[in-house]
Design a protein around this motif. Structure first.
Motif, PDB file in Angstrom:
ATOM      1  N   ILE A 148       2.798  13.215  11.212  1.00 50.88           N
ATOM      2  CA  ILE A 148       3.114  12.842   9.826  1.00 50.88           C
ATOM      3  C   ILE A 148       3.449  11.362   9.702  1.00 50.88           C
ATOM      4  N   VAL A 149       4.176  10.815  10.666  1.00 54.90           N
ATOM      5  CA  VAL A 149       4.556   9.402  10.590  1.00 54.90           C
ATOM      6  C   VAL A 149       3.358   8.490  10.865  1.00 54.90           C
ATOM      7  N   THR A 150       2.318   9.021  11.457  1.00 55.32           N
ATOM      8  CA  THR A 150       1.105   8.235  11.686  1.00 55.32           C
ATOM      9  C   THR A 150       0.353   7.960  10.384  1.00 55.32           C
ATOM     10  N   ILE A 151       0.500   8.810   9.390  1.00 44.21           N
ATOM     11  CA  ILE A 151      -0.233   8.658   8.134  1.00 44.21           C
ATOM     12  C   ILE A 151       0.050   7.305   7.462  1.00 44.21           C
ATOM     13  N   PRO A 152       1.319   6.859   7.315  1.00 46.27           N
ATOM     14  CA  PRO A 152       1.533   5.540   6.717  1.00 46.27           C
ATOM     15  C   PRO A 152       0.946   4.393   7.552  1.00 46.27           C
ATOM     16  N   ILE A 153       0.909   4.556   8.857  1.00 44.05           N
ATOM     17  CA  ILE A 153       0.307   3.524   9.714  1.00 44.05           C
ATOM     18  C   ILE A 153      -1.185   3.416   9.415  1.00 44.05           C
ATOM     19  N   LEU A 154      -1.854   4.543   9.257  1.00 46.42           N
ATOM     20  CA  LEU A 154      -3.280   4.513   8.906  1.00 46.42           C
ATOM     21  C   LEU A 154      -3.497   3.841   7.551  1.00 46.42           C
ATOM     22  N   GLY A 155      -2.624   4.124   6.599  1.00 45.53           N
ATOM     23  CA  GLY A 155      -2.719   3.454   5.305  1.00 45.53           C
ATOM     24  C   GLY A 155      -2.507   1.958   5.433  1.00 45.53           C
ATOM     25  N   TYR A 156      -1.603   1.565   6.319  1.00 47.23           N
ATOM     26  CA  TYR A 156      -1.346   0.146   6.549  1.00 47.23           C
ATOM     27  C   TYR A 156      -2.557  -0.527   7.192  1.00 47.23           C
ATOM     28  N   ILE A 157      -3.175   0.142   8.127  1.00 54.53           N
ATOM     29  CA  ILE A 157      -4.324  -0.438   8.843  1.00 54.53           C
ATOM     30  C   ILE A 157      -5.549  -0.530   7.938  1.00 54.53           C
ATOM     31  N   TYR A 158      -5.834   0.531   7.193  1.00 59.76           N
ATOM     32  CA  TYR A 158      -7.072   0.598   6.429  1.00 59.76           C
ATOM     33  C   TYR A 158      -6.926   0.224   4.958  1.00 59.76           C
ATOM     34  N   GLY A 159      -5.712  -0.066   4.506  1.00 60.68           N
ATOM     35  CA  GLY A 159      -5.511  -0.446   3.111  1.00 60.68           C
ATOM     36  C   GLY A 159      -5.929  -1.883   2.849  1.00 60.68           C
ATOM     37  N   PRO A 160      -6.103  -2.238   1.581  1.00 61.32           N
ATOM     38  CA  PRO A 160      -6.439  -3.618   1.245  1.00 61.32           C
ATOM     39  C   PRO A 160      -5.289  -4.552   1.616  1.00 61.32           C
ATOM     40  N   PRO A 161      -5.595  -5.676   2.246  1.00 61.75           N
ATOM     41  CA  PRO A 161      -4.538  -6.581   2.714  1.00 61.75           C
ATOM     42  C   PRO A 161      -3.565  -7.017   1.622  1.00 61.75           C
ATOM     43  N   SER A 162      -4.035  -7.166   0.404  1.00 62.44           N
ATOM     44  CA  SER A 162      -3.140  -7.611  -0.657  1.00 62.44           C
ATOM     45  C   SER A 162      -2.096  -6.549  -1.007  1.00 62.44           C
ATOM     46  N   GLU A 163      -2.406  -5.290  -0.751  1.00 57.94           N
ATOM     47  CA  GLU A 163      -1.479  -4.211  -1.096  1.00 57.94           C
ATOM     48  C   GLU A 163      -0.572  -3.796   0.049  1.00 57.94           C
ATOM     49  N   VAL A 164      -0.966  -4.035   1.273  1.00 60.81           N
ATOM     50  CA  VAL A 164      -0.186  -3.530   2.405  1.00 60.81           C
ATOM     51  C   VAL A 164       0.877  -4.504   2.904  1.00 60.81           C
ATOM     52  N   GLN A 173       3.520  -5.500   1.537  1.00 59.86           N
ATOM     53  CA  GLN A 173       4.859  -5.033   1.219  1.00 59.86           C
ATOM     54  C   GLN A 173       5.343  -3.941   2.171  1.00 59.86           C
ATOM     55  N   TYR A 174       4.432  -3.302   2.901  1.00 60.65           N
ATOM     56  CA  TYR A 174       4.780  -2.244   3.842  1.00 60.65           C
ATOM     57  C   TYR A 174       4.852  -2.724   5.285  1.00 60.65           C
ATOM     58  N   ALA A 175       4.631  -3.999   5.517  1.00 56.98           N
ATOM     59  CA  ALA A 175       4.562  -4.518   6.884  1.00 56.98           C
ATOM     60  C   ALA A 175       5.864  -4.301   7.643  1.00 56.98           C
ATOM     61  N   GLY A 176       6.979  -4.594   7.019  1.00 56.47           N
ATOM     62  CA  GLY A 176       8.263  -4.428   7.699  1.00 56.47           C
ATOM     63  C   GLY A 176       8.545  -2.982   8.051  1.00 56.47           C
ATOM     64  N   ALA A 177       8.274  -2.081   7.132  1.00 64.13           N
ATOM     65  CA  ALA A 177       8.491  -0.654   7.402  1.00 64.13           C
ATOM     66  C   ALA A 177       7.556  -0.162   8.508  1.00 64.13           C
ATOM     67  N   ALA A 178       6.325  -0.633   8.499  1.00 65.36           N
ATOM     68  CA  ALA A 178       5.381  -0.215   9.536  1.00 65.36           C
ATOM     69  C   ALA A 178       5.837  -0.689  10.909  1.00 65.36           C
ATOM     70  N   ARG A 179       6.313  -1.931  10.983  1.00 65.06           N
ATOM     71  CA  ARG A 179       6.694  -2.509  12.269  1.00 65.06           C
ATOM     72  C   ARG A 179       8.020  -1.986  12.804  1.00 65.06           C
ATOM     73  N   PHE A 180       8.986  -1.803  11.930  1.00 63.58           N
ATOM     74  CA  PHE A 180      10.335  -1.520  12.401  1.00 63.58           C
ATOM     75  C   PHE A 180      10.823  -0.106  12.116  1.00 63.58           C
ATOM     76  N   VAL A 181      10.028   0.713  11.430  1.00 63.94           N
ATOM     77  CA  VAL A 181      10.417   2.103  11.188  1.00 63.94           C
ATOM     78  C   VAL A 181       9.356   3.057  11.738  1.00 63.94           C
ATOM     79  N   PHE A 182       8.129   2.951  11.222  1.00 60.65           N
ATOM     80  CA  PHE A 182       7.114   3.936  11.562  1.00 60.65           C
ATOM     81  C   PHE A 182       6.661   3.838  13.021  1.00 60.65           C
ATOM     82  N   VAL A 183       6.381   2.654  13.513  1.00 56.80           N
ATOM     83  CA  VAL A 183       5.953   2.521  14.914  1.00 56.80           C
ATOM     84  C   VAL A 183       7.059   2.965  15.879  1.00 56.80           C
ATOM     85  N   PRO A 184       8.324   2.553  15.694  1.00 58.56           N
ATOM     86  CA  PRO A 184       9.357   3.074  16.596  1.00 58.56           C
ATOM     87  C   PRO A 184       9.518   4.602  16.538  1.00 58.56           C
TER      88      PRO A 184
END
Length: 105
Positions: free
Chosen positions: A17-33, A35-46
């Protein structure tokens, strides 16, 4: 006490389940993602590292893996964080081999 099969199932679902936001971060448009960079790096990946390592090698190794990831990422970036995880796996494997040889004598 919780059965080990139940624990593995819970950890597996958390990992998936936590992998789903990472996929959205990777494949989403750069202009939209951005804002999620910090959460992806310091919450979802850990959380992914913690659940994956916990399933693979236990809770102690998982906590050490997350601490190494966060420390290396914060100090030197993603390349150093990935290399630190590789070094952690090599160190764990070396420790297991040495421990097995000591017990076989």
């Amino acid at each position: 006490m919780i059965r080990s099969a139940t624990k593995r199932s819970i950890l597996r679902w958390i990992h998936i389940i936590v992998t789903i936001p990472i996929l959205g971060y990777i494949y989403g448009p750069p202009s939209e993602v951005q804002q999620y960079a910090g959460a992806a790096r310091f919450v979802f990946v850990p959380v992914i590292i913690l659940s994956g390592f916990w399933m693979y090698a236990g809770v102690l190794f998982a906590i050490i893996g997350v601490a190494v990831w966060l420390g290396a990422y914060r100090l030197s970036g993603s390349g150093a964080a990935i290399l630190s995880e590789v070094a952690l796996f090599i160190g764990r494997k070396t420790w297991l081999v040495i421990r097995a040889r000591r017990h076989s004598k």
